[in-house]
Design an enzyme around this catalytic site. Structure first.
Site, short mmCIF file in Angstrom:
data_model
loop_
_atom_site.label_atom_id
_atom_site.label_comp_id
_atom_site.label_asym_id
_atom_site.label_seq_id
_atom_site.Cartn_x
_atom_site.Cartn_y
_atom_site.Cartn_z
N LYS A 86 -2.54 -2.05 -3.19
CA LYS A 86 -3.60 -1.21 -2.60
C LYS A 86 -3.23 0.25 -2.80
CE LYS A 86 -5.92 -0.19 1.74
NZ LYS A 86 -6.56 -0.77 2.92
N GLU A 120 0.81 -1.22 0.00
CA GLU A 120 0.00 0.00 0.00
C GLU A 120 0.85 1.27 0.00
OE1 GLU A 120 -2.70 0.48 3.34
OE2 GLU A 120 -3.53 2.31 2.51
#
Ligand code: 13P
Length: 337
Positions: free
Chosen positions: A220, A178
């Site tokens: 992500k 992420e």
């Protein structure tokens, strides 16, 4: 190799058309902030009640295939007195764990940030795995200012993210990678796109250097948006900019891209996801969610910390998950709200 079979099984359980990931891994200060809005004190008991409500929502597994937990929740029991990861798996929801230890300023680089937590990571992952975690999440954060993120910070953050992902795969946990370029600020959508593209290019270059198997990870990212203090953008504009950036940076081997919501309102995040899926033309990756706030917010406002509101809060969560399920197929309409 044993860990490859394990990682493949986890990816197969997590990546399904029309299903996404629920991020319920807020750190203690962050969950306290969310609870404050509904006048609820954050205690071990209230946090357990809330996260148990989420994971035991009847029918949630139809739209959600994974849940990211905070360390505390992994060892808690859900209301029906089975452990949270088992309660999740009862609806075929895979449990994962946030393993980074949060961001700090990057030394000697004013405005830039870096995430801590690599020391002892392999040992911690072994413990989490024993407790039922099958994937992990690590977030690097980038603000946008005049000279930030600097190229130096982009490279330093990418290196950390790739080292984390490699350790996860070595230990048999699927890494969620992420890199979040924040939407705070006055920048326009082009600036957000340029920063995100530079960040993602550095991340994939570092993942390559560290031998991370792209087929066995999930990205992500943030959607591409104008800064919060800039104008609003229509979903079609967000979708065009987001897909363009992803096409420039994400290898086809990555199976799934699960967006964070990053402070967007729930309806806004769903509408943007819907436009992304409508504009997508044979993209090689699934375009799904890993929302925290945009999935939980409405349910939290119904719950208000009160046991008598649990059923209604679960209905609110299920509805939000359903609307995002429709958006993953490009079939969401605001009238469904
Ligand atoms: P938001 O969707 O609230 O941005 O949270 C996702 C997340 O897990 C951030 O790390």
């Amino acid at each position: 190799m044993q860990y490859l079979t394990e990682l493949e099984a986890t990816i197969n359980d997590m990546v399904h058309p029309g299903r996404g990931i629920l991020a319920a891994d807020e750190s203690s200060p962050t969950i306290a902030k969310r609870f404050k809005v509904i006048n609820t004190e954050s205690t071990e008991k209230t946090r357990r009640a809330w996260r148990s409500l989420l994971v035991t929502t009847p029918g949630l597994g139809e739209y959600i295939s994974g849940i990211i937990l905070f360390e505390e929740t992994l060892c808690q029991k859900a209301d029906d007195s089975i452990m949270v990861p088992q309660a999740a798996w009862a609806q075929k929801i895979v449990s994962g764990i946030k393993v980074d230890k949060g961001k700090i300023p990057l030394a000697l680089s004013p405005g830039d940030l870096i995430t801590e937590g690599l020391d002892g990571l392999a040992e911690r992952l072994r413990d989490y795995k024993q407790q039922g975690a099958r994937f992990a999440k690590w977030r690097e954060v980038y603000s946008i200012e005049q000279h930030v993120p600097s190229q130096h910070a982009i490279e330093a953050n990418a290196e950390v993210l790739a080292r984390y992902a490699a350790v996860c795969q070595q230990e048999g946990l699927v890494p969620i990678v992420e890199p979040e370029v924040l939407m705070d600020g006055e920048h326009d959508i082009d600036r957000h796109a340029a920063a995100t593209e530079a960040v993602q290019q550095a991340v994939f270059s570092a993942l390559h250097r560290h031998h991370v198997i792209l087929e066995l990870m999930i990205l992500k990212p943030n959607m591409i948006l104008p800064g919060k203090s800039c104008r609003q953008a229509e979903p079609d504009e967000v979708a065009t900019a987001t897909l363009k950036t992803l096409r420039h940076t994400v290898p086809v081997a990555v199976p799934s891209i699960n967006f964070l919501s990053g402070g967007q309102e729930p309806e806004e995040a769903t509408a943007n996801l819907n436009a992304i899926n409508q504009q997508s033309t044979d993209e090689p990756w699934q375009l799904s969610i890993s929302f925290g706030r945009a999935l939980q917010q409405t349910a939290l406002q119904v719950w208000l910390g009160k046991p008598e509101n649990v059923t209604d809060a679960q209905k609110a969560l299920l509805k939000r998950a359903y609307l995002n399920h429709k958006a993953m197929q490009g079939q969401y309409q605001t009238s469904m709200e």
